[in-house]
Design a protein around this motif. Structure first.
Motif, short mmCIF file in Angstrom:
data_model
loop_
_atom_site.label_atom_id
_atom_site.label_comp_id
_atom_site.label_asym_id
_atom_site.label_seq_id
_atom_site.Cartn_x
_atom_site.Cartn_y
_atom_site.Cartn_z
N ASP A 158 0.82 -1.20 0.00
CA ASP A 158 0.00 0.00 0.00
C ASP A 158 0.86 1.26 0.00
OD1 ASP A 158 -2.43 -1.16 -0.19
OD2 ASP A 158 -2.96 -0.99 1.93
N VAL A 159 1.93 1.23 0.79
CA VAL A 159 2.84 2.39 0.83
C VAL A 159 3.44 2.63 -0.54
CG1 VAL A 159 5.02 3.25 1.77
CG2 VAL A 159 3.36 2.19 3.29
N LEU A 160 3.87 1.56 -1.22
CA LEU A 160 4.52 1.71 -2.52
C LEU A 160 3.55 2.14 -3.62
CD1 LEU A 160 6.95 -1.34 -2.47
CD2 LEU A 160 7.47 1.07 -2.03
N THR A 161 2.25 1.84 -3.45
CA THR A 161 1.29 2.31 -4.44
C THR A 161 0.94 3.78 -4.24
OG1 THR A 161 -0.59 1.59 -3.08
CG2 THR A 161 0.25 0.03 -4.73
N ARG A 162 1.13 4.28 -3.03
CA ARG A 162 0.82 5.69 -2.76
C ARG A 162 2.02 6.61 -2.86
NH1 ARG A 162 -3.39 5.30 2.41
NH2 ARG A 162 -4.76 3.74 1.48
N TYR A 163 3.20 6.07 -2.65
CA TYR A 163 4.42 6.88 -2.66
C TYR A 163 5.46 6.22 -3.54
CZ TYR A 163 2.34 8.76 1.65
OH TYR A 163 1.49 9.31 2.57
N HIS A 164 6.38 7.03 -4.05
CA HIS A 164 7.57 6.46 -4.67
C HIS A 164 8.77 6.84 -3.82
CE1 HIS A 164 8.98 10.31 -6.42
NE2 HIS A 164 7.70 10.55 -6.67
N VAL A 165 9.73 5.94 -3.81
CA VAL A 165 10.88 6.07 -2.92
C VAL A 165 12.01 6.79 -3.66
CG1 VAL A 165 12.57 4.83 -1.51
CG2 VAL A 165 10.23 3.94 -1.74
N ARG A 166 12.57 7.80 -2.99
CA ARG A 166 13.74 8.49 -3.53
C ARG A 166 14.88 8.37 -2.55
NH1 ARG A 166 13.35 14.84 -4.57
NH2 ARG A 166 13.44 14.81 -2.30
N ILE A 167 16.02 7.92 -3.03
CA ILE A 167 17.21 7.78 -2.19
C ILE A 167 18.01 9.08 -2.25
CG2 ILE A 167 19.34 6.48 -1.81
CD1 ILE A 167 18.00 4.09 -3.14
N VAL A 168 18.21 9.66 -1.08
CA VAL A 168 18.93 10.92 -0.97
C VAL A 168 20.25 10.66 -0.25
CG1 VAL A 168 18.87 13.29 -0.11
CG2 VAL A 168 16.76 12.19 -0.87
#
Length: 364
Positions: free
Chosen positions: A343-353
């Motif tokens: 659910d988290v991955l369908t609502r957000y995309h992950v960015r590595i900083v």
């Protein structure tokens, strides 16, 4: 290195539908690895867990009978959780409902007049007892600001101890050879069977009816909009004139009533008497079901069937494959974690900083 979660500008409805299925497949794959590590062929375990319970009439009935109380309790809990209120004590409200409704059945045992009123009185008593028990943490939160998580959870053990005392004392069967149980309920105090000679009873229909009503209330009524609005933005909801106190009492009443009704359906259905243990943990498992179903009544129905299926399959695997029952509980917990992660991955995309520490949810 830091992970930022940035809201997706456009969410795919297909991805929303596929995410739980992919999470389930991932859970099955990881479960197969665990089973193989225990020396059992994964394909044999898969058949025992997921195919065998669907292959016979009696096992299908068992799945339905286990799914019904889970779906009923989880549907009530969904109202609380959608409003960002945390009723963790559905198990206690379930026990309170079973005890109150069972007391009516015991009190009416041997009644010589018309008995048509007994079962409705039991269901009403169970529902009202669940509501009353849920009002304790709700009122403590509204009046004194006490955490409903702690109070609702601690009240579970109070209800269990009260039930244990009642079946060993005031409600114990005087002809029961000192066993801690009440008299067996008469036919008028039992839920009717849906099929003659089988175990499926009317509690399954009550669970389905509750899901339909909850779906209509959440989607088509002002109260449903209020629940969604408070959960999405409590401050904006207050500006719109919605009362936090009134909503807290309302959703706790709904969740408590649903749990109490599930309790008396189980006591008046499969069990048929009061005894020290009337729940295998339905109130706690329903929390998993609610979140697996994404707090949506149709999703909760599917989740309840999946959890019931794995429970029946786990019991079969314990007997046939000598696998520990704790493996089933671990699988259910893993499934919940994977579904929430999906659910988290369908609502957000992950960015590595690069640099920094921890994770942060961004605004886009």
């Amino acid at each position: 290195m830091r992970l930022d979660l940035l809201p997706r500008a456009h969410r795919s409805p297909w991805l929303d539908l596929l995410a739980p299925a992919l999470a389930f497949l991932a859970a099955v794959l990881l479960g197969g690895i665990a089973v193989a590590a225990l020396g059992v062929p994964p394909e044999q375990a898969f058949v025992t867990y997921f195919v065998a319970p669907l292959s016979e009439v009696w096992s299908l009935q068992e799945v339905a009978l286990k799914a019904a109380p889970l779906a009923l309790i989880a549907t009530g809990l969904a109202f609380c959780y959608r409003a960002n209120l945390w009723n963790i004590g559905a198990e206690g409200q379930y026990v309170a409902g079973g005890l109150a409704g069972g007391w009516v059945a015991v009190a009416a045992h041997g009644f010589q007049g018309p008995t048509v009123w007994i079962l409705p009185a039991m269901l009403l008593a169970g529902t009202l007892a669940g509501i009353a028990y849920a009002m304790i943490p709700a009122l403590l939160r509204v009046r004194l600001g006490v955490s409903e998580i702690l109070t609702s959870l601690m009240l579970v053990y109070v209800a269990q101890l009260l039930l244990d005392y009642m079946v060993r004392g005031p409600l114990r069967d005087p002809q029961g050879y000192n066993f801690p149980q009440s008299v067996s309920f008469e036919d008028a105090a039992r839920l009717p069977l849906l099929m003659e000679g089988e175990s499926l009873h009317a509690g399954v229909l009550i669970g389905l009816l509750a899901i339909v009503l909850a779906a209509l209330v959440l989607a088509r009524t002002l109260f449903g909009f209020e629940v969604r609005a408070v959960g999405a933005s409590p401050r904006a909801a207050r500006f719109a004139g919605f009362s936090d106190a009134r909503l807290t009492l309302s959703v706790f009443a709904i969740s408590g009533g649903a749990a109490g009704l599930a309790g008396i359906c189980e006591v008046g259905g499969r069990i048929g008497q009061l005894q020290p243990e009337i729940s295998p943990g339905y109130g706690f498992t329903a929390i998993i079901v609610a979140f697996l179903g994404r707090l949506s009544p149709p999703g909760i129905l599917v989740a309840a069937l999946v959890i019931a299926l794995t429970t029946i399959g786990g019991e079969g695997a314990q007997i046939d494959l000598k696998l520990p029952l704790d493996l089933t509980r671990a699988f259910q917990g893993l499934l919940l974690g994977l579904v929430l992660g999906a659910d988290v991955l369908t609502r957000y995309h992950v960015r590595i900083v690069p640099g920094g520490a921890g994770a942060r949810v961004g605004q886009g």
